[in-house]
Design a protein around this motif. Sequence first.
Motif, PDB file in Angstrom:
ATOM      1  N   LEU A 238      -5.671 -30.143 -10.183  1.00 25.77           N
ATOM      2  CA  LEU A 238      -6.518 -28.977 -10.425  1.00 25.77           C
ATOM      3  C   LEU A 238      -6.540 -28.590 -11.898  1.00 25.77           C
ATOM      4  O   LEU A 238      -7.596 -28.347 -12.480  1.00 25.77           O
ATOM      5  CB  LEU A 238      -6.014 -27.801  -9.581  1.00 25.77           C
ATOM      6  N   PHE A 239      -5.358 -28.566 -12.527  1.00 28.83           N
ATOM      7  CA  PHE A 239      -5.265 -28.062 -13.898  1.00 28.83           C
ATOM      8  C   PHE A 239      -5.522 -29.134 -14.962  1.00 28.83           C
ATOM      9  O   PHE A 239      -6.009 -28.822 -16.046  1.00 28.83           O
ATOM     10  CB  PHE A 239      -3.889 -27.435 -14.123  1.00 28.83           C
ATOM     11  N   PHE A 240      -5.181 -30.404 -14.658  1.00 29.39           N
ATOM     12  CA  PHE A 240      -5.288 -31.436 -15.690  1.00 29.39           C
ATOM     13  C   PHE A 240      -6.452 -32.406 -15.468  1.00 29.39           C
ATOM     14  O   PHE A 240      -6.947 -32.994 -16.427  1.00 29.39           O
ATOM     15  CB  PHE A 240      -3.984 -32.229 -15.787  1.00 29.39           C
ATOM     16  N   LEU A 241      -6.854 -32.593 -14.209  1.00 32.23           N
ATOM     17  CA  LEU A 241      -7.964 -33.504 -13.926  1.00 32.23           C
ATOM     18  C   LEU A 241      -9.218 -32.755 -13.488  1.00 32.23           C
ATOM     19  O   LEU A 241     -10.225 -33.370 -13.149  1.00 32.23           O
ATOM     20  CB  LEU A 241      -7.563 -34.518 -12.832  1.00 32.23           C
ATOM     21  N   LYS A 242      -9.125 -31.422 -13.457  1.00 30.13           N
ATOM     22  CA  LYS A 242     -10.262 -30.561 -13.093  1.00 30.13           C
ATOM     23  C   LYS A 242     -10.782 -30.870 -11.690  1.00 30.13           C
ATOM     24  O   LYS A 242     -11.986 -30.757 -11.416  1.00 30.13           O
ATOM     25  CB  LYS A 242     -11.403 -30.703 -14.110  1.00 30.13           C
ATOM     26  N   GLU A 243      -9.873 -31.285 -10.787  1.00 26.67           N
ATOM     27  CA  GLU A 243     -10.268 -31.523  -9.405  1.00 26.67           C
ATOM     28  C   GLU A 243     -10.435 -30.187  -8.681  1.00 26.67           C
ATOM     29  O   GLU A 243      -9.741 -29.219  -8.981  1.00 26.67           O
ATOM     30  CB  GLU A 243      -9.227 -32.386  -8.693  1.00 26.67           C
ATOM     31  N   LYS A 244     -11.321 -30.145  -7.687  1.00 26.92           N
ATOM     32  CA  LYS A 244     -11.599 -28.905  -6.967  1.00 26.92           C
ATOM     33  C   LYS A 244     -10.773 -28.822  -5.684  1.00 26.92           C
ATOM     34  O   LYS A 244     -10.410 -29.841  -5.084  1.00 26.92           O
ATOM     35  CB  LYS A 244     -13.088 -28.813  -6.645  1.00 26.92           C
ATOM     36  N   ILE A 245     -10.461 -27.596  -5.261  1.00 27.15           N
ATOM     37  CA  ILE A 245      -9.801 -27.361  -3.985  1.00 27.15           C
ATOM     38  C   ILE A 245     -10.888 -27.202  -2.928  1.00 27.15           C
ATOM     39  O   ILE A 245     -11.564 -26.169  -2.863  1.00 27.15           O
ATOM     40  CB  ILE A 245      -8.922 -26.081  -4.019  1.00 27.15           C
ATOM     41  N   ASN A 246     -11.094 -28.243  -2.108  1.00 25.87           N
ATOM     42  CA  ASN A 246     -12.123 -28.183  -1.077  1.00 25.87           C
ATOM     43  C   ASN A 246     -11.506 -27.775   0.266  1.00 25.87           C
ATOM     44  O   ASN A 246     -10.325 -27.427   0.348  1.00 25.87           O
ATOM     45  CB  ASN A 246     -12.851 -29.527  -0.962  1.00 25.87           C
ATOM     46  N   LEU A 247     -12.323 -27.827   1.328  1.00 24.14           N
ATOM     47  CA  LEU A 247     -11.871 -27.360   2.641  1.00 24.14           C
ATOM     48  C   LEU A 247     -10.706 -28.184   3.169  1.00 24.14           C
ATOM     49  O   LEU A 247      -9.729 -27.622   3.692  1.00 24.14           O
ATOM     50  CB  LEU A 247     -13.045 -27.409   3.630  1.00 24.14           C
ATOM     51  N   ILE A 248     -10.759 -29.508   3.041  1.00 20.05           N
ATOM     52  CA  ILE A 248      -9.697 -30.359   3.587  1.00 20.05           C
ATOM     53  C   ILE A 248      -8.400 -30.170   2.804  1.00 20.05           C
ATOM     54  O   ILE A 248      -7.298 -30.202   3.377  1.00 20.05           O
ATOM     55  CB  ILE A 248     -10.130 -31.854   3.604  1.00 20.05           C
ATOM     56  N   LYS A 249      -8.490 -29.939   1.503  1.00 17.19           N
ATOM     57  CA  LYS A 249      -7.293 -29.658   0.718  1.00 17.19           C
ATOM     58  C   LYS A 249      -6.698 -28.309   1.095  1.00 17.19           C
ATOM     59  O   LYS A 249      -5.469 -28.144   1.132  1.00 17.19           O
ATOM     60  CB  LYS A 249      -7.605 -29.700  -0.782  1.00 17.19           C
ATOM     61  N   SER A 250      -7.571 -27.346   1.389  1.00 16.88           N
ATOM     62  CA  SER A 250      -7.096 -26.033   1.832  1.00 16.88           C
ATOM     63  C   SER A 250      -6.347 -26.163   3.158  1.00 16.88           C
ATOM     64  O   SER A 250      -5.294 -25.541   3.362  1.00 16.88           O
ATOM     65  CB  SER A 250      -8.275 -25.071   1.993  1.00 16.88           C
ATOM     66  N   PHE A 251      -6.888 -26.985   4.069  1.00 20.77           N
ATOM     67  CA  PHE A 251      -6.228 -27.249   5.352  1.00 20.77           C
ATOM     68  C   PHE A 251      -4.854 -27.867   5.119  1.00 20.77           C
ATOM     69  O   PHE A 251      -3.866 -27.472   5.751  1.00 20.77           O
ATOM     70  CB  PHE A 251      -7.096 -28.181   6.200  1.00 20.77           C
ATOM     71  N   LEU A 252      -4.789 -28.834   4.216  1.00 16.90           N
ATOM     72  CA  LEU A 252      -3.511 -29.488   3.902  1.00 16.90           C
ATOM     73  C   LEU A 252      -2.504 -28.486   3.352  1.00 16.90           C
ATOM     74  O   LEU A 252      -1.342 -28.463   3.780  1.00 16.90           O
ATOM     75  CB  LEU A 252      -3.755 -30.606   2.888  1.00 16.90           C
ATOM     76  N   ILE A 253      -2.929 -27.659   2.415  1.00 13.47           N
ATOM     77  CA  ILE A 253      -2.031 -26.683   1.799  1.00 13.47           C
ATOM     78  C   ILE A 253      -1.472 -25.716   2.848  1.00 13.47           C
ATOM     79  O   ILE A 253      -0.266 -25.435   2.872  1.00 13.47           O
ATOM     80  CB  ILE A 253      -2.762 -25.906   0.681  1.00 13.47           C
ATOM     81  N   VAL A 254      -2.344 -25.217   3.733  1.00 16.30           N
ATOM     82  CA  VAL A 254      -1.904 -24.290   4.778  1.00 16.30           C
ATOM     83  C   VAL A 254      -0.931 -24.977   5.737  1.00 16.30           C
ATOM     84  O   VAL A 254       0.108 -24.410   6.108  1.00 16.30           O
ATOM     85  CB  VAL A 254      -3.121 -23.736   5.558  1.00 16.30           C
ATOM     86  N   GLY A 255      -1.243 -26.220   6.132  1.00 20.56           N
ATOM     87  CA  GLY A 255      -0.365 -26.963   7.031  1.00 20.56           C
ATOM     88  C   GLY A 255       1.012 -27.198   6.433  1.00 20.56           C
ATOM     89  O   GLY A 255       2.038 -27.019   7.104  1.00 20.56           O
ATOM     90  N   LEU A 256       1.058 -27.584   5.146  1.00 24.80           N
ATOM     91  CA  LEU A 256       2.338 -27.817   4.473  1.00 24.80           C
ATOM     92  C   LEU A 256       3.112 -26.512   4.309  1.00 24.80           C
ATOM     93  O   LEU A 256       4.344 -26.479   4.469  1.00 24.80           O
ATOM     94  CB  LEU A 256       2.101 -28.467   3.111  1.00 24.80           C
ATOM     95  N   PHE A 257       2.404 -25.425   3.990  1.00 25.46           N
ATOM     96  CA  PHE A 257       3.067 -24.134   3.811  1.00 25.46           C
ATOM     97  C   PHE A 257       3.764 -23.692   5.100  1.00 25.46           C
ATOM     98  O   PHE A 257       4.934 -23.306   5.091  1.00 25.46           O
ATOM     99  CB  PHE A 257       2.051 -23.074   3.373  1.00 25.46           C
ATOM    100  N   PHE A 258       3.035 -23.768   6.229  1.00 19.91           N
ATOM    101  CA  PHE A 258       3.640 -23.353   7.495  1.00 19.91           C
ATOM    102  C   PHE A 258       4.722 -24.334   7.947  1.00 19.91           C
ATOM    103  O   PHE A 258       5.702 -23.940   8.592  1.00 19.91           O
ATOM    104  CB  PHE A 258       2.567 -23.198   8.574  1.00 19.91           C
ATOM    105  N   GLY A 259       4.553 -25.610   7.611  1.00 21.70           N
ATOM    106  CA  GLY A 259       5.606 -26.585   7.896  1.00 21.70           C
ATOM    107  C   GLY A 259       6.901 -26.227   7.186  1.00 21.70           C
ATOM    108  O   GLY A 259       7.989 -26.241   7.767  1.00 21.70           O
ATOM    109  N   LEU A 260       6.794 -25.893   5.898  1.00 26.62           N
ATOM    110  CA  LEU A 260       7.970 -25.473   5.124  1.00 26.62           C
ATOM    111  C   LEU A 260       8.579 -24.186   5.694  1.00 26.62           C
ATOM    112  O   LEU A 260       9.800 -24.031   5.737  1.00 26.62           O
ATOM    113  CB  LEU A 260       7.587 -25.254   3.659  1.00 26.62           C
TER     114      LEU A 260
END
Length: 266
Positions: A238-260
């Motif tokens: 996100l910060f160095f390659l200017k990649e965007k946070i899309n819907l599937i990445k948001s799903f991944l982030i939420v899944g990993l957060f609740f997993g932790l």
Amino acid sequence: MHALWNFILRGSEDKFLSMTAVVLGHIPFALIGILVFGFPDSNALNYILASALLHFLYQIFLLNAYKFGELSEIYPIARGLSPLIIISISFSFFEENVSFYEVVGILLISLSLIIYGLKQFLNNDTNIKGFSLALITGCFIASYSIVDGYGARITQNPIGFYISMTLINGLIFYLYAKWKDRDIIKRIFISGKSSFFIGGTASYAAYGIVVWACLFLPIAVVSSIRETSILFAILLGLFFLKEKINLIKSFLIVGLFFGLLFLRVG
């Protein structure tokens, strides 16, 4: 740290050069570590040799997988599969004390990664060979994780165990790299210095901590927490390659957060 060295590998145009540099970047730290921690007991020799070979096979299959798929496809499949294999083997053959909440956390993390990787494969219509190699890579990750976790417990000297393994693995990979490219060392010092110094340091420290953590937590839990490094990989992108946070990445982030969260509760 795990995300950092994979980020360096991802950004390299010559992934074989970068992987070789990272692996050989372990050796200076391992030599210093011998003076501090010493070698482990000889009763761990079988574990050390098995681990060095499994790490080498993992490295080779990972590099070949990247020939047929992108990092965003290969990495989540391989990394998501390994904790599932580890917990299955732990329940079947070992008496690991894994709580219900930890099992839920492991499943959330693994399935989030696998679904994310599958989505990338479907979007990019990638060759099925890349998917197959990612699955095999995941099996090798699970295999060396189990061997390293139990090897560290047997010796009660996790860093000494890791030092010995990574020295042998470095030698094996060097011989392989030299066979593939006689000028590999010269090329590392011309164009692979960042992979050697930064990537090698991050990779060595990251996995040393992972092996050490296996003294205190079930191996499947340690493996699952390590795989959440993709969160930091997304932030780096996100910060160095200017990649965007899309819907599937948001799903991944939420899944990993609740997993932790479930792993912490467990």
